[in-house]
Design a protein around this motif. Structure first.
Motif, mmCIF file in Angstrom:
data_model
loop_
_atom_site.group_PDB
_atom_site.id
_atom_site.type_symbol
_atom_site.label_atom_id
_atom_site.label_comp_id
_atom_site.label_asym_id
_atom_site.label_seq_id
_atom_site.Cartn_x
_atom_site.Cartn_y
_atom_site.Cartn_z
ATOM 1 N N MET A 38 -4.725 16.142 -18.895
ATOM 2 C CA MET A 38 -3.393 15.237 -18.156
ATOM 3 C C MET A 38 -2.672 14.662 -18.814
ATOM 4 S SD MET A 38 -4.657 14.955 -15.136
ATOM 5 C CE MET A 38 -5.767 15.259 -14.031
ATOM 6 N N GLN A 39 -0.865 14.616 -17.893
ATOM 7 C CA GLN A 39 -0.499 13.720 -18.985
ATOM 8 C C GLN A 39 -0.425 12.310 -18.461
ATOM 9 O OE1 GLN A 39 3.096 15.382 -16.514
ATOM 10 N NE2 GLN A 39 2.670 17.512 -16.981
ATOM 11 N N LYS A 40 0.215 11.541 -19.914
ATOM 12 C CA LYS A 40 -0.018 10.006 -20.348
ATOM 13 C C LYS A 40 1.422 9.114 -19.740
ATOM 14 C CE LYS A 40 -3.784 10.162 -23.207
ATOM 15 N NZ LYS A 40 -5.352 9.865 -22.500
ATOM 16 N N LYS A 41 1.002 9.142 -18.087
ATOM 17 C CA LYS A 41 1.937 9.247 -17.250
ATOM 18 C C LYS A 41 2.195 7.486 -17.006
ATOM 19 C CE LYS A 41 1.490 11.716 -14.222
ATOM 20 N NZ LYS A 41 1.851 13.202 -12.889
ATOM 21 N N LEU A 42 0.963 6.779 -17.155
ATOM 22 C CA LEU A 42 1.084 5.444 -16.156
ATOM 23 C C LEU A 42 0.264 4.728 -17.642
ATOM 24 C CD1 LEU A 42 -2.233 6.413 -13.808
ATOM 25 C CD2 LEU A 42 0.030 6.249 -13.640
ATOM 26 N N LYS A 43 1.303 3.420 -17.844
ATOM 27 C CA LYS A 43 1.088 2.335 -18.320
ATOM 28 C C LYS A 43 0.933 0.676 -18.186
ATOM 29 C CE LYS A 43 6.055 3.169 -19.356
ATOM 30 N NZ LYS A 43 5.725 4.189 -20.474
ATOM 31 N N LEU A 98 -2.128 14.074 1.490
ATOM 32 C CA LEU A 98 -0.140 14.422 1.220
ATOM 33 C C LEU A 98 0.456 14.769 -0.409
ATOM 34 C CD1 LEU A 98 0.715 17.863 2.322
ATOM 35 C CD2 LEU A 98 2.066 16.789 3.830
ATOM 36 N N HIS A 99 0.482 12.787 0.206
ATOM 37 C CA HIS A 99 1.181 12.950 -0.756
ATOM 38 C C HIS A 99 0.836 12.435 -2.296
ATOM 39 C CE1 HIS A 99 3.565 8.905 -2.658
ATOM 40 N NE2 HIS A 99 2.087 8.578 -3.115
ATOM 41 N N GLN A 100 -0.434 12.824 -2.543
ATOM 42 C CA GLN A 100 -0.291 12.642 -4.016
ATOM 43 C C GLN A 100 -0.831 13.765 -4.019
ATOM 44 O OE1 GLN A 100 -1.782 10.376 -5.775
ATOM 45 N NE2 GLN A 100 -1.564 8.688 -4.708
ATOM 46 N N TYR A 101 -1.453 14.517 -3.433
ATOM 47 C CA TYR A 101 -1.244 16.459 -3.418
ATOM 48 C C TYR A 101 -0.268 16.661 -4.373
ATOM 49 C CZ TYR A 101 -1.671 21.559 -3.215
ATOM 50 O OH TYR A 101 -2.018 23.078 -3.263
ATOM 51 N N LYS A 102 1.190 16.076 -3.802
ATOM 52 C CA LYS A 102 2.577 15.977 -4.215
ATOM 53 C C LYS A 102 3.271 15.498 -5.371
ATOM 54 C CE LYS A 102 3.818 19.213 -0.385
ATOM 55 N NZ LYS A 102 4.919 19.289 0.538
ATOM 56 N N ARG A 103 2.362 14.713 -5.885
ATOM 57 C CA ARG A 103 2.378 13.358 -6.711
ATOM 58 C C ARG A 103 3.081 13.676 -7.763
ATOM 59 N NH1 ARG A 103 -0.910 11.769 -10.394
ATOM 60 N NH2 ARG A 103 -1.117 9.216 -11.455
ATOM 61 N N ALA A 110 -10.606 12.014 -7.117
ATOM 62 C CA ALA A 110 -10.372 13.421 -6.756
ATOM 63 C C ALA A 110 -10.509 13.895 -8.705
ATOM 64 C CB ALA A 110 -8.886 13.908 -6.817
ATOM 65 N N ARG A 111 -9.957 13.184 -9.496
ATOM 66 C CA ARG A 111 -10.140 13.325 -10.342
ATOM 67 C C ARG A 111 -11.918 13.066 -11.446
ATOM 68 N NH1 ARG A 111 -5.277 12.591 -8.616
ATOM 69 N NH2 ARG A 111 -3.831 12.696 -10.387
ATOM 70 N N VAL A 112 -12.539 12.104 -11.239
ATOM 71 C CA VAL A 112 -14.000 12.487 -10.831
ATOM 72 C C VAL A 112 -13.996 13.647 -10.302
ATOM 73 C CG1 VAL A 112 -16.411 10.930 -10.589
ATOM 74 C CG2 VAL A 112 -13.823 9.998 -10.478
ATOM 75 N N PHE A 113 -14.603 14.139 -9.108
ATOM 76 C CA PHE A 113 -14.663 15.597 -9.111
ATOM 77 C C PHE A 113 -13.889 16.333 -10.194
ATOM 78 C CE2 PHE A 113 -14.142 12.490 -5.090
ATOM 79 C CZ PHE A 113 -15.825 12.517 -5.370
ATOM 80 N N GLN A 114 -13.245 16.676 -10.253
ATOM 81 C CA GLN A 114 -12.174 17.615 -11.065
ATOM 82 C C GLN A 114 -13.580 17.250 -12.457
ATOM 83 O OE1 GLN A 114 -8.390 17.242 -13.288
ATOM 84 N NE2 GLN A 114 -8.045 18.996 -12.847
ATOM 85 N N LYS A 151 0.236 22.734 -8.646
ATOM 86 C CA LYS A 151 2.161 22.545 -9.493
ATOM 87 C C LYS A 151 2.708 21.379 -10.518
ATOM 88 C CE LYS A 151 4.432 23.440 -6.011
ATOM 89 N NZ LYS A 151 5.785 24.369 -5.103
ATOM 90 N N ASN A 152 2.040 20.697 -9.299
ATOM 91 C CA ASN A 152 2.537 18.898 -10.305
ATOM 92 C C ASN A 152 1.252 18.620 -10.947
ATOM 93 O OD1 ASN A 152 4.872 19.268 -7.942
ATOM 94 N ND2 ASN A 152 2.881 19.168 -6.410
ATOM 95 N N GLN A 153 0.275 19.036 -11.463
ATOM 96 C CA GLN A 153 -0.527 18.954 -12.862
ATOM 97 C C GLN A 153 -1.598 17.520 -11.326
ATOM 98 O OE1 GLN A 153 -0.627 20.319 -15.261
ATOM 99 N NE2 GLN A 153 0.537 21.809 -14.653
ATOM 100 N N VAL A 154 -1.986 17.725 -9.924
ATOM 101 C CA VAL A 154 -2.527 17.250 -10.177
ATOM 102 C C VAL A 154 -4.228 18.194 -9.169
ATOM 103 C CG1 VAL A 154 -1.460 15.469 -9.307
ATOM 104 C CG2 VAL A 154 -1.397 17.099 -7.397
#
Length: 417
Positions: free
Chosen positions: A1-6, A148-153, A334-338, A355-358
């Protein structure tokens, strides 16, 4: 996962996930159980202390295991895969998806204020006593849009999510301030005078007359029973803060920032909740809180504060609140289930990112089950189910902090509770 959240993103995720539908609804049932504004505030304070204490305890585990999966990872590391399996599937079948479903149903309930025809609409489906109304149908629509918003996040969309979180926090602060300034008649002293030396169960007969029954004097068991019954609502309103641990893999410097986000976020939200309940107790008398139409106590209070415009104001606020809350819950679950899928404890296709890394497949699996729960029963049924299971795993996880101190006393702990 990319470190995107501060750190700020993480705090907003904690607060945004916690503030959903409960604070606008559950106080009605709490007042029916307690019969007193005094005891209602006591229950919210107890819940606040419990919530912040749990967040502080989770902080030690988050610094030890700063990776995606959060509570699932903690339980697996401490107690082994069997406990991780139980929690992960409890999260999928009840905790995360049930909370998403309840919040989505609340979205439908309050949308009906803006579209009055929906209040009297015929059931979409009915078989015996079971029926599906417009509430869960609207809720599902809002849910799928958010999913859908999260799918394309992307990072840009994460900023958009924070706008939703910010709007509802500012709106709550405004409701608190105006709830004391604009109310003509304060019921604060009257509501606090009830129940300091007795408990009253409030009921309503078929003629709409308010009744006061049982629990005339306080004993230890009476007190515990009343508080426990009322805490179903306050606990439900205060859950989901642990969602930030599920996305630890995307947070900068997770060893420090996750624990900071949990402590700061939970403390701020619990203070907001207590203040909002003071507004209810100030704006409404006891029976108006306990028997608010469809338990929408926030609407009743808002009408006393803002007049006829109050209904629309609170409906829009709840719609924004529930939409933003589900945005955070969907992101985190969804991150837990992954992570479970990587450990061989969930469907293997949930491992893959899109492709959106989610984790797109995990999002849709979560989405399908949450929709089934949304159609399966009433809001109160979901609250009862979620509260029991989530508190059970809170207790096990906090016990895990103590157990790990005994099992591995020399383990380096960047943060110690």
């Amino acid at each position: 996962m990319q470190k995107k959240l501060k750190l700020w993103d993480a705090i907003m995720l904690v607060m945004g996930s916690m503030i959903g539908s409960g604070i606008f609804i559950v106080s009605a049932d709490m007042m029916r159980n307690l019969g007193s504004g005094y005891w209602m505030i006591v229950v919210w304070v107890i819940t606040g202390i419990m919530t912040v204490a749990a967040a502080i305890s989770y902080g030690e585990l988050s610094s030890l295991f700063p990776k995606a999966g959060g509570q699932y990872t903690y339980l697996t590391e401490i107690f082994g895969k069997k406990m991780g399996f139980l929690y992960g599937w409890g999260l999928f079948t009840v905790i995360q998806t049930g909370t998403i479903a309840a919040v989505a149903m609340a979205f439908g309930k309050f949308t009906a204020y803006l579209v009055p025809e929906l209040n009297n609409a015929a059931p979409i489906f009915q078989s015996g006593t079971f029926q599906i109304t417009s509430d869960p149908d609207l809720g599902n629509s809002s849910y799928y849009f958010t999913n859908l918003h999260q799918y394309k996040r992307s990072r840009k969309r994460q900023t958009t999510s924070e706008y939703f979180y910010g709007i509802k926090i500012i709106a709550l602060l405004g409701l608190i301030a105006l709830g004391f300034i604009l109310v003509d008649v304060s019921h604060l002293a009257e509501n606090f005078s009830f129940g300091t030396d007795s408990f009253n169960n409030l009921k309503q007969d078929d003629k709409g007359i308010f009744l006061q029954s049982g629990w005339e004097s306080i004993s230890g068991m009476t007190l515990m029973g009343g508080i426990a019954a009322a805490m179903v609502g306050s606990v439900f309103s205060s859950v989901a803060w642990e969602s930030v641990t599920f996305v630890s893999g995307e947070i900068e410097n997770p060893k420090k920032n996750v624990v900071k986000a949990m402590i700061l976020g939970t403390s701020a939200v619990m203070l907001l909740y207590i203040a909002v309940n003071f507004v209810y107790i100030n704006a409404l008398d006891r029976d108006s809180i306990a028997f608010a139409a469809n338990d929408r106590v926030a609407v009743a209070a808002s009408q006393n504060i803002f007049g006829s415009a109050g209904t629309v104001i609170i409906a829009v606020l709840v719609m924004i609140s529930t939409f933003g809350c589900n945005n955070g819950l969907i992101l985190a679950g969804a991150r837990v289930f992954q992570t479970m899928a990587k450990d061989g404890l969930f469907f293997r296709s949930a491992v893959d990112n899109n492709k959106n890394q989610v984790p797109g497949n995990a999002l849709w699996m979560q989405g399908i089950w949450a929709s089934i729960l949304c159609l399966s029963g009433q809001y109160g049924n979901l609250l009862d189910m979620i509260s029991f299971v989530i508190v059970l795993f809170y207790m096990i996880t906090v016990f895990g902090v103590i157990y790990l101190r005994i099992k591995q006393p020399n383990l380096e702990r960047p943060y110690k509770t």
